[in-house]
Every structure is written in C-alpha cells, then in structure tokens.
Design a protein around this motif. Structure first.
Motif, PDB file in Angstrom:
ATOM      1  N   THR A   1       0.807  -1.222   0.000  1.00 20.69           N
ATOM      2  CA  THR A   1       0.000   0.000   0.000  1.00 20.69           C
ATOM      3  C   THR A   1       0.839   1.272   0.000  1.00 20.69           C
ATOM      4  O   THR A   1       0.392   2.307  -0.486  1.00 20.69           O
ATOM      5  CB  THR A   1      -0.963   0.012   1.193  1.00 20.69           C
TER       6      THR A   1
ATOM      7  N   LEU B   1      -7.302   5.960   1.784  1.00 20.77           N
ATOM      8  CA  LEU B   1      -7.672   4.545   1.811  1.00 20.77           C
ATOM      9  C   LEU B   1      -8.755   4.225   0.794  1.00 20.77           C
ATOM     10  O   LEU B   1      -8.636   3.261   0.031  1.00 20.77           O
ATOM     11  CB  LEU B   1      -8.138   4.155   3.217  1.00 20.77           C
ATOM     12  N   ASP B   2      -9.820   5.020   0.764  1.00 20.99           N
ATOM     13  CA  ASP B   2     -10.916   4.725  -0.162  1.00 20.99           C
ATOM     14  C   ASP B   2     -10.466   4.841  -1.614  1.00 20.99           C
ATOM     15  O   ASP B   2     -10.844   4.019  -2.463  1.00 20.99           O
ATOM     16  CB  ASP B   2     -12.096   5.656   0.104  1.00 20.99           C
TER      17      ASP B   2
ATOM     18  N   PHE C   1      -0.810  -4.195   3.672  1.00 17.64           N
ATOM     19  CA  PHE C   1      -0.828  -2.945   4.422  1.00 17.64           C
ATOM     20  C   PHE C   1       0.458  -2.782   5.229  1.00 17.64           C
ATOM     21  O   PHE C   1       0.772  -3.602   6.097  1.00 17.64           O
ATOM     22  CB  PHE C   1      -2.020  -2.900   5.377  1.00 17.64           C
TER      23      PHE C   1
ATOM     24  N   HIS D   1      -2.349   4.564   5.465  1.00 21.78           N
ATOM     25  CA  HIS D   1      -3.730   4.121   5.243  1.00 21.78           C
ATOM     26  C   HIS D   1      -4.410   3.533   6.471  1.00 21.78           C
ATOM     27  O   HIS D   1      -5.640   3.471   6.511  1.00 21.78           O
ATOM     28  CB  HIS D   1      -3.763   3.095   4.103  1.00 21.78           C
ATOM     29  N   LEU D   2      -3.637   3.071   7.443  1.00 23.98           N
ATOM     30  CA  LEU D   2      -4.222   2.424   8.612  1.00 23.98           C
ATOM     31  C   LEU D   2      -3.656   2.998   9.904  1.00 23.98           C
ATOM     32  O   LEU D   2      -2.482   3.372   9.968  1.00 23.98           O
ATOM     33  CB  LEU D   2      -3.946   0.917   8.603  1.00 23.98           C
TER      34      LEU D   2
ATOM     35  N   LEU E   1     -13.204  -1.793   8.040  1.00 23.03           N
ATOM     36  CA  LEU E   1     -12.165  -2.084   7.056  1.00 23.03           C
ATOM     37  C   LEU E   1     -12.496  -3.370   6.298  1.00 23.03           C
ATOM     38  O   LEU E   1     -12.357  -3.428   5.066  1.00 23.03           O
ATOM     39  CB  LEU E   1     -10.799  -2.199   7.725  1.00 23.03           C
TER      40      LEU E   1
ATOM     41  N   LYS F   1     -15.087  -2.609   3.676  1.00 22.59           N
ATOM     42  CA  LYS F   1     -14.543  -1.880   2.521  1.00 22.59           C
ATOM     43  C   LYS F   1     -13.779  -2.822   1.594  1.00 22.59           C
ATOM     44  O   LYS F   1     -13.908  -2.734   0.363  1.00 22.59           O
ATOM     45  CB  LYS F   1     -13.629  -0.752   3.000  1.00 22.59           C
TER      46      LYS F   1
END
Length: 320
Positions: A7, A15-16, A32, A42-43, A58, A61
């Motif tokens: 990522t 993230l989206d 990730f 992103h996390l 999560l 998604k």
C-alpha cells in the motif's frame, strides 16, 4: 497466482481512493504497511486493535472492492540497539492484526543488531576480514538474534500466526540464503521468505536460481525490479551509498517492473515460482521508481504481471 500491492506504493492516495484504484486495475490483494519504516498512510494499527467496529469497517470496505489482505507489513529493525523496543512493538501489532483479520502471515525484516554490547548503531558485516568481524557476528547471532527470534516465533504462534516472512535485504542480518538458512535452522519453519528479487539483483544474486532450489521457503513475493547501471557499477561497485535520487550516478536503482529486467525474465521468474508450488500465491507490487509516477508505475507493473504469471492450476497428466 494473484496480483497484490504494497500500500505504500500508493501513499499519495487515501484509503478509499486506494481500494477503488486497486479494484479498477484488477488487483486482488493489498499488503498494508503499518509502521516502522512506513508512516502507515492508510491504517491506524492501534485504533484497529482497540476497536472491533473499526476492524469491521475495514473488512467491509475490502469486501466491497473484492480485495483481500495478503499480509501486514512491519518492515524495520526490531533489533536496533537503541530503537528496537519501539520497532518490535510494531511487529507485534502486525501479528495481532493478522490474527484479527485471519491473515496467515506478517512481512518484516530480520533486523540488525549492534556489532557489540553497548554500541548505539547497527553494524552490517559484509566481509570475513579483519578478524573482529567474526566476534561481531558471534555477538549478533548468538547473543541477540537467535534469542530474539525464538521468542518472536513463540509469540506469533501463540496468536495463530505461522508465517513470519523476511526480505533478504542489505543492512539486515538476513540478506542472502546462507544467513536466512542459519536463522531458519535455529527457529524453524515459522520463518520463511517474503521473496523480493530486486534486492538480490543489486547484491549480485540470482533470484530464479534461488526459486529453483528453495521455493519451499517462499511464503510471499514482492514484485519489484532493479536497474543495474553498467558504467557506474564499473567504478562504484554494488556497494553504493549515494542517495536514491541521484539515479544517473548510482550503480543501481529500483525501477518499475520491466525497466530493469525485461518481460522474458519476469516470465521465467513466474514460471519457476509456479513449478515450486507458489500457484495460489500473491505477487505484491512495490513501486519505488523515482522516474515514473506511482499511478503509472503500478499500471505498467500490473500489465507486465498479467502477461507473465500463470493464473490456473496445472492439469497436465502423463499418458498411462
């Protein structure tokens, strides 16, 4: 085989946006990066560990975009003489996240200790001379690394994680097959490889030869390429510490797939991975090319892998 992505390769996206782009490109899984050498764009690993609702969000998604998680990545130096405790905590976060998300593996580095007790900086021994190098290696392996890794393997197994996947990387204690096999021999099959050919290219190894001999140790694969600059290699050697942005002066640089080694090389690499049993494994794209945009680099890498990797289980049968 399936296509994945580290990522951090798309750290410029939220993230989206990241998940939507991956789905658009037909990428199957995400890896990730949650801390240490990554700023975890992103996390929030701590928040995910604390909140079941955030974990479920999560998961929803990922399901919406048809994506899975191939690994949580905690690359860093958890045996650093002054910062190791903090970095080790990130590794253990990755292990606990893997347990919560039913991900069977964690990707990380071996780490690199100091050369002696009391030193404040890690020390990578790359030669057999002068004589003190052997005393340094004895300290690093027998007093630091093996005890640390035995305990970490036990911790991972207690959390249901049985694949700790190491990149063989310069400035790490495990950087080639002999050093990997030494650690594996001391701690067992929980330790395998997150196999990244790009590091072996610049260190002078042969990734395909390693796949042919040691495929059983490969638990995850990074898809990253290296350009070797013949003229600069002639006088810099492969041990080049010029900054990465001085691309035209360096002996080697990380590049988009196909820009260091052509499609025929990557086809051979994928073929031998399949022959070694990596039929359902992930090729996780890691974009670190300073000359191509993240978006273009990933798109071109996906296209190359689609041309090279087998996607079906072999079904040939010898005539009776």
């Amino acid at each position: 085989m399936k296509i994945g992505i580290v990522t951090d390769s798309l750290a410029n996206l939220g993230l989206d946006e990241l998940l939507a782009f991956c789905a658009e490109q037909g990428i199957d899984s995400v890896e990730f990066a949650i801390g240490n050498w990554s700023n975890s764009p992103h996390l929030d690993a701590a928040a995910l560990l604390e909140s079941q609702s955030k974990r479920q969000e999560l998961k929803s998604k990922l399901l919406h975009h048809g994506l899975t998680i191939s690994a949580f990545n905690a690359n860093g130096n958890s045996m650093h003489p002054t910062d190791g405790e903090r970095q080790d905590a990130v590794v253990r976060q990755a292990i606990r996240l893997s347990e919560h998300f039913d991900v069977p593996r964690v990707n990380l580095m071996s780490g690199l200790p100091a050369g002696a007790a009391g030193d404040s900086m890690p020390n990578w021994v790359t030669a057999a001379w002068p004589p003190e190098t052997h005393r340094m290696l004895d300290y690093q392996w027998n007093e630091v690394a093996i005890p640390y890794w035995r305990e970490l393997v036990s911790y991972a197994n207690d959390h249901g994680i049985h694949q700790l996947c190491l990149e063989m990387h310069g400035n790490q204690l495990v950087y080639n097959m002999p050093s990997f096999l030494r650690l594996h021999g001391a701690v067992g099959d929980t330790v395998g490889l997150n196999f990244d050919p790009s590091h072996l290219f610049w260190m002078g190894g042969d990734p395909i030869e390693i796949v042919k001999r040691y495929a059983r140790h490969i638990y995850h694969v990074h898809a990253k390429d290296t350009y070797l600059h013949p003229g600069n290699l002639a006088h810099n050697t492969r041990l080049d510490h010029l900054p990465m942005d001085r691309f035209q002066e360096r002996s080697w640089s990380y590049v988009t797939l196909g820009y260091g080694h052509g499609e025929s090389w990557w086809r051979d690499f994928c073929y031998w991975l399949q022959a070694g049993g990596y039929q359902d494994g992930v090729l996780s794209i890691e974009h670190e090319d300073i000359n191509l945009s993240r978006r273009e680099g990933v798109i071109r890498s996906v296209a190359l892998l689609r041309n090279c990797m087998p996607t079906e289980t072999p079904d040939f049968e010898l005539p009776s």
